[in-house]
Design an enzyme around this catalytic site. Structure first.
Site, short mmCIF file in Angstrom:
data_model
loop_
_atom_site.label_atom_id
_atom_site.label_comp_id
_atom_site.label_asym_id
_atom_site.label_seq_id
_atom_site.Cartn_x
_atom_site.Cartn_y
_atom_site.Cartn_z
N HIS B 47 0.82 -1.20 0.00
CA HIS B 47 0.00 0.00 0.00
C HIS B 47 0.86 1.26 0.00
O HIS B 47 0.55 2.24 -0.67
CB HIS B 47 -0.91 -0.03 1.23
CG HIS B 47 -1.97 1.02 1.22
ND1 HIS B 47 -3.13 0.88 0.51
CD2 HIS B 47 -2.03 2.22 1.84
CE1 HIS B 47 -3.88 1.95 0.68
NE2 HIS B 47 -3.24 2.78 1.48
N HIS B 94 -10.44 2.43 -0.75
CA HIS B 94 -10.58 2.05 0.65
C HIS B 94 -11.32 0.71 0.71
O HIS B 94 -12.27 0.54 1.48
CB HIS B 94 -11.29 3.14 1.46
CG HIS B 94 -10.45 3.61 2.61
ND1 HIS B 94 -10.96 3.90 3.84
CD2 HIS B 94 -9.12 3.79 2.71
CE1 HIS B 94 -9.97 4.27 4.64
NE2 HIS B 94 -8.86 4.21 3.98
N HIS B 96 -10.38 -2.57 1.43
CA HIS B 96 -10.26 -3.56 2.51
C HIS B 96 -11.03 -3.15 3.76
O HIS B 96 -11.77 -3.96 4.31
CB HIS B 96 -8.78 -3.83 2.83
CG HIS B 96 -8.13 -4.74 1.83
ND1 HIS B 96 -7.87 -4.34 0.55
CD2 HIS B 96 -7.73 -6.03 1.91
CE1 HIS B 96 -7.31 -5.34 -0.11
NE2 HIS B 96 -7.21 -6.38 0.68
N ASP B 116 -5.55 14.57 1.26
CA ASP B 116 -4.50 14.61 0.23
C ASP B 116 -4.60 15.88 -0.61
O ASP B 116 -3.60 16.39 -1.11
CB ASP B 116 -4.63 13.39 -0.70
CG ASP B 116 -3.95 12.16 -0.11
OD1 ASP B 116 -3.06 12.33 0.74
OD2 ASP B 116 -4.31 11.04 -0.51
N SER B 312 -5.00 7.00 13.14
CA SER B 312 -6.09 7.87 13.60
C SER B 312 -6.27 8.96 12.55
O SER B 312 -5.29 9.49 12.02
CB SER B 312 -5.73 8.50 14.95
OG SER B 312 -5.74 7.52 15.95
N ASN B 498 -5.50 7.38 -11.45
CA ASN B 498 -6.04 6.03 -11.57
C ASN B 498 -6.06 5.30 -10.24
O ASN B 498 -5.28 5.58 -9.33
CB ASN B 498 -5.24 5.23 -12.60
CG ASN B 498 -3.77 5.16 -12.25
OD1 ASN B 498 -3.41 5.01 -11.09
ND2 ASN B 498 -2.91 5.28 -13.24
N ASN B 536 -3.41 5.33 -7.13
CA ASN B 536 -3.34 4.41 -6.02
C ASN B 536 -3.41 2.99 -6.58
O ASN B 536 -4.12 2.73 -7.54
CB ASN B 536 -4.53 4.75 -5.11
CG ASN B 536 -4.86 3.70 -4.08
OD1 ASN B 536 -5.98 3.25 -4.02
ND2 ASN B 536 -3.90 3.29 -3.29
#
Lengths: 236, 742
Positions: B47, B94, B96, B116, B312, B498, B536
């Site tokens: 990741h 996101h 998982h 971001d 967090s 992408n 990502n």
């Protein structure tokens, strides 16, 4: 006219409202930070914009009524000043006791954002007096807690006093259950207080005021308010 | 240093390979302690490090005259859009977290992608999302979609940024692994961009925002493994979002930037403090000395590695010019945001972390990051057998149904085609008063750049079924469809981001899908002149159930932005008036491959990607943009899922109009109406412009054909009634909510 737009840390329609008032309607606008305890006496109208005032994790508007600026807004309203709450602002006004009733979770328990239609009920209030006759308004809603509720007696009293400003309807102006997006009692979308100087509505007129977005029905409500205030200042 | 014993076995437990453990030892010149090993395990996770993808990502076209930040150099892509403005945009997965806790997983996905954007100084103005779920008849799927949509809505609505576009797609391959890809688009004055950099010896390092807790620890590692029966036990790895905190963080950072006291800033996302400190340090060519005792905690008894790795939410790391602390703190106090100085910038490239007055970790920043010491792998790949099998499909093996009205009704009510209003009405789509498509629906989201003549246009697209059938062609189609949607509004495509969702990269057949997809993306992005600005990679989107691995359909989601130079030309998909003529730009093909019609109506899963030709596609789009610029057409809508019939219906519904068309005798009627051959756009033309339209089209040499005309309300094809638009609209509008509500 001079407008004061209150900014809570979680307000998120404040700049949209300022944009419409200042750039489209060419009015004077000041923003009022929630920690302030006072504002200029010359403000003609206070606007409580949409958003999530302090996060609203408890209940929409439940914390905002304790903020320093709200003490001053309540005093201003009690002295006859004009106060207009949109969406979260409407919720705050009900929580503060400046408007009757309460706003509950939408009947489908979901946030709803879409264009809906409303029709004016009272034809004498500042927000409705100068609206074009026999014309429904297309205005967007965007809320999770917008189901207006007040008990039967209160509603009856409000009807007599001309406090019901808008009802949800279909595009032909028919007030029906299927045109009620959130389960509000009697399709109520907006109300005012007994004295007719404090107003609240769930639909967002500031989101339908810009020609570039292809719908300016909301601007008619602001324009009605402006015409009404101009009348008043002429009389005084 | 703390002395929990570290061996190659410890490394393996944290997801590191034995050879990676050896690399760490050689970087440090000693065996790492547990804190350090934990640091490497997250920073070198798939990741964070892109170790199994970077080799191929580097082959993508990344340069262009409007590109202000090349892929991988900042937190998001940055494109010059004129008027002194830059657009920052990025898409992120996101998946998982959503597979085990859909509400928080989706909410924090929205939070993360927005940080971001605003960490670069940009103000987010629009959101998009691309969602994939399994079979809607499963309770699990309904639980997932309800949670994900509510999570996206609750977070984004309170944060106050509108959703402008998106897509939702269902297929059994996503039963265990939903895909949740969130994109954010922001605007910033070109000369006020903030960089994620730490420099200037002695400058204080601030942690700003929420307190740090044990949530999300090893989240990046969690996202780098298969979903299994036991994944629910990983729930402590999932973060919890607070959109109110994010909103005040946004406002406060915008004000902090105005003070001029900020050196650099980065949000804390995957891998928390360790990721921000190492990436900012490496980029600035400096080190940091951090005192973990000073990090505000929300839980007691946290160990050093837990503080370092905590994910967090709603936290930022800021490096401030020494001596200017008071200016920054005044802003943070105004917004009642908590903050602490946790250390300072040092010379060299060493990151030193202290806890309880003891040095608990000491690692060179460069050894942690992509492009520095993080490993890079060349993975083996192999063409799977199904690929050639799929190509054997022959349309003549499919009998043409006698009742095409029945097919039409089947498709209108199909969850992949029916209206997604159950989803998007839960999102605030109008806040910010910039959404130009609320009242003028278009193929892509259009955002009004107030005070200019322009509008920013955006879309997310990928047909996972096409990519499964042929990863290279399917990905070229995804890029082309994104460009087509943007072109149909009248805008010119500018650049892409992408989100690459695939299975396990160690499976050579999965990796082949990845490699083919990247190749296809590169070719298509070159053709459309839309450089890749970042994005990502999400591998391991597969479930291991009872020892059997099931990967999702490969899904390289394309997020594209474009620019409408003259917003008066904004073109909608809606037919305007009865009597207007309807034309098809592009050619009709006798093709039903990979169509929803073939896949769902006939139940044929094995077929190649639909007909596609990149050069024809490019020409069709160029011509439509030109027709719009010359004011020759009234509407433009591309032909995609469900084929020409569905496109025509979508043009007709907004104004409750009908259409009357004639099919092409050369082509099977089912292929003509429901085939999904690419490179086609439906346009409508008013009688007064028809001659000019035809003259232009003939001169353009791009194929086009007359379909018919717009009617008052009935839909007729070859003189056969398909019903009235109001009745079909009712099916289209309500089919999905009926399925979801069960």
């Amino acid at each position: 006219m001079k407008f004061g737009v209150v900014v809570f840390p979680g307000s998120n329609c404040d700049q949209d409202t300022v944009y419409v008032l200042k750039e489209i309607l060419e009015q004077e606008v000041v923003t009022l930070w929630h920690k302030e305890t006072d504002f200029d006496e010359n403000v003609d109208v206070i606007i409580l914009p949409g958003g999530f005032s302090y996060g609203d994790y408890l209940r929409s508007g439940a914390l905002a009524k304790f903020s320093p600026i709200m003490n001053r807004v309540i005093e201003f309203a009690n002295n006859g000043g004009y106060v207009f709450g949109i969406c979260n602002g409407f919720q705050i006004l009900c929580e503060s006791g400046l408007l009757p009733g309460a706003l509950l979770h939408n009947i489908n328990q979901k946030f709803i954002c879409k264009n809906i239609y409303i029709t004016p009920d009272s034809k004498t209030s500042a927000l409705t007096k100068y609206l074009p006759r026999n014309r429904v308004l297309k205005i967007p809603i965007a809320h999770g807690e917008g189901r207006y509720y007040a008990d039967k007696d209160t509603i009856a009293q409000m009807r007599i006093n001309g406090q019901i400003l808008f009802r949800y309807c279909d595009e032909n102006g028919v007030v029906s259950e299927s045109a009620n997006p959130n389960g509000s009692v009697e399709n109520i979308a907006g109300v005012c207080n007994e004295r007719h100087n404090v107003f609240g509505m769930m639909p967002h007129p500031e989101r339908s005021s810009d020609d570039e977005l292809g719908n300016t029905d909301g601007r008619l409500i602001f324009e009605s308010l402006l015409s009404y205030l101009r009348d008043l200042s002429k009389k005084s | 240093m703390p002395n929990r014993k570290v061996t190659v076995e410890t490394a393996r437990e944290l997801g590191l390979l034995p050879e990676e453990f050896e690399m760490i030892k050689s970087y440090l010149g000693r065996t790492p302690n547990y804190n350090e090993l934990s640091i490497y395990s997250v920073m070198w996770s798939e990741h964070a490090s892109y170790k199994n993808s970077i080799k191929w990502l580097k082959t993508l076209p990344r340069k262009g005259s409007a590109i202000l930040a090349e892929a991988g150099t900042e937190n998001a892509g940055l494109v010059d859009i004129g008027n002194g403005l830059a657009c920052a945009f990025k898409i992120e997965s996101h998946n998982h977290p959503c597979a085990v806790e859909p509400y928080q997983g989706a909410a924090t996905g929205v939070g993360g992608i927005n940080r971001d954007i605003f960490t670069m100084g940009a103000r987010p103005v629009a959101q998009l999302n691309s969602l994939r779920f399994g079979n809607l008849r499963l309770d699990r799927t309904r639980w997932l979609i309800k949670g994900v949509v509510k999570g996206i809505g609750d977070y984004g609505n309170a944060f106050g940024i509108p959703v402008l576009a998106g897509e939702v797609f269902f297929d059994d391959s996503f039963n265990m692994n939903p895909l949740v890809n969130a994109m954010s688009v922001g605007l910033v004055d070109k000369d006020k961009v903030v960089s994620a950099v730490a420099k200037g010896k002695g400058n204080p390092v601030y942690i700003v925002g929420s307190a740090t807790g044990k949530d999300g620890i090893h989240g990046a590692t969690f996202a780098s493994a298969n979903i299994t029966e036991d994944s629910a036990e990983d729930i402590p790895s999932i973060q919890v979002g607070d959109p109110f905190q994010e909103k005040i963080l946004l406002e406060a950072t915008q004000e902090v930037i105005k003070t001029g006291a900020l050196v650099g800033m980065q949000d804390m996302g995957a891998a928390g403090i360790i990721c921000s400190t190492s990436e900012m340090s490496e980029k600035g060519g400096h080190g940091m000395r951090i005192d973990l005792d000073r990090v505000p905690l929300r839980q007691q008894n946290m160990e050093a590695w837990e503080i370092l790795l905590s994910e967090s939410q709603e936290r930022m790391l800021m490096v401030v010019t020494k001596g200017r602390e008071a200016d920054v703190e005044a802003v943070l106090n105004k917004w009642d945001i908590s903050y602490a100085i946790i250390g300072e910038v040092t010379e060299g490239d060493m990151l030193e972390f202290f806890y309880h007055s003891e040095l608990v970790a000491k690692v060179p920043a460069s050894s942690l990051v992509l492009g520095g010491g993080a490993p890079v792998y060349d993975r083996e790949y192999r063409e799977p057998a199904y690929y050639k099998e799929y190509k054997k499909f022959d349309i003549s093996s499919i009998p043409e149904p006698a009742d095409l009205v029945d097919v039409a009704r089947f498709l209108i009510a199909h969850y992949n085609i029916a209206s997604k209003r159950w989803v998007y009405e839960q999102y605030d789509t109008m806040i910010g008063t910039g959404n130009m498509t609320t009242n003028f629906p278009s193929d892509a989201g259009v955002y009004n750049l107030k005070g200019t003549n322009k509008a920013l246009v955006m879309t997310v697209d990928c047909n996972s079924r096409y990519v499964m059938a042929d990863p290279m062609v399917g990905t070229m189609i995804a890029v082309s469809e994104a460009a087509r949607n943007i072109s149909c509004t009248g805008a010119k495509p500018l650049a892409i981001t992408n989100c690459l969702n695939f299975g396990n990269p160690y499976n050579p057949e999965v990796y082949w899908q990845f490699v083919q997809a990247i190749k296809g993306m590169g070719i298509a992005c070159e053709r459309f002149d839309t450089p890749v600005t970042g994005g990502n990679v999400s591998f391991y989107n597969q479930a291991s159930i009872g020892g059997k691995e099931e990967a999702v359909f490969p899904t390289p989601t394309i997020g594209m932005i474009g620019l409408l130079e003259n917003k008066n030309h904004h073109t909608t998909l809606a037919f305007k008036d009865k009597g207007h003529m309807i034309y098809l730009i592009g050619k009709s093909v006798n093709d039903i491959a990979s169509s929803e019609y073939l896949y769902s109506y006939h139940g044929i899963k094995a077929s190649p990607a639909p007909y596609f030709n990149l050069d024809e596609e490019y020409e069709v789009q160029r011509v439509v943009r030109e027709l719009i610029a010359r004011n020759l057409i009234q509407s433009a809508h591309d032909v995609s899922d469900g084929g020409l019939f569905i496109s025509l219906l979508e043009c007709a519904m907004p104004r409750n109009l009908g259409f009357d068309i004639t099919t092409d005798a050369e082509i099977r009627t089912d292929a003509f109406l429901f085939g999904e051959a690419q490179g086609r756009i439906v346009v409508s033309v008013s009688p007064s412009r028809e001659t000019q339209f035809i003259d232009y089209m003939v001169a353009s040499k791009v194929p086009f054909s007359t379909l018919g005309h717009v009617t008052k309300s009935e839909i007729r094809i070859d003189d056969l009634s398909f019903g009235f638009v109001a009745d079909l609209k009712k099916i289209y509008d309500t089919a999905l909510e009926q399925l979801i509500n069960g």
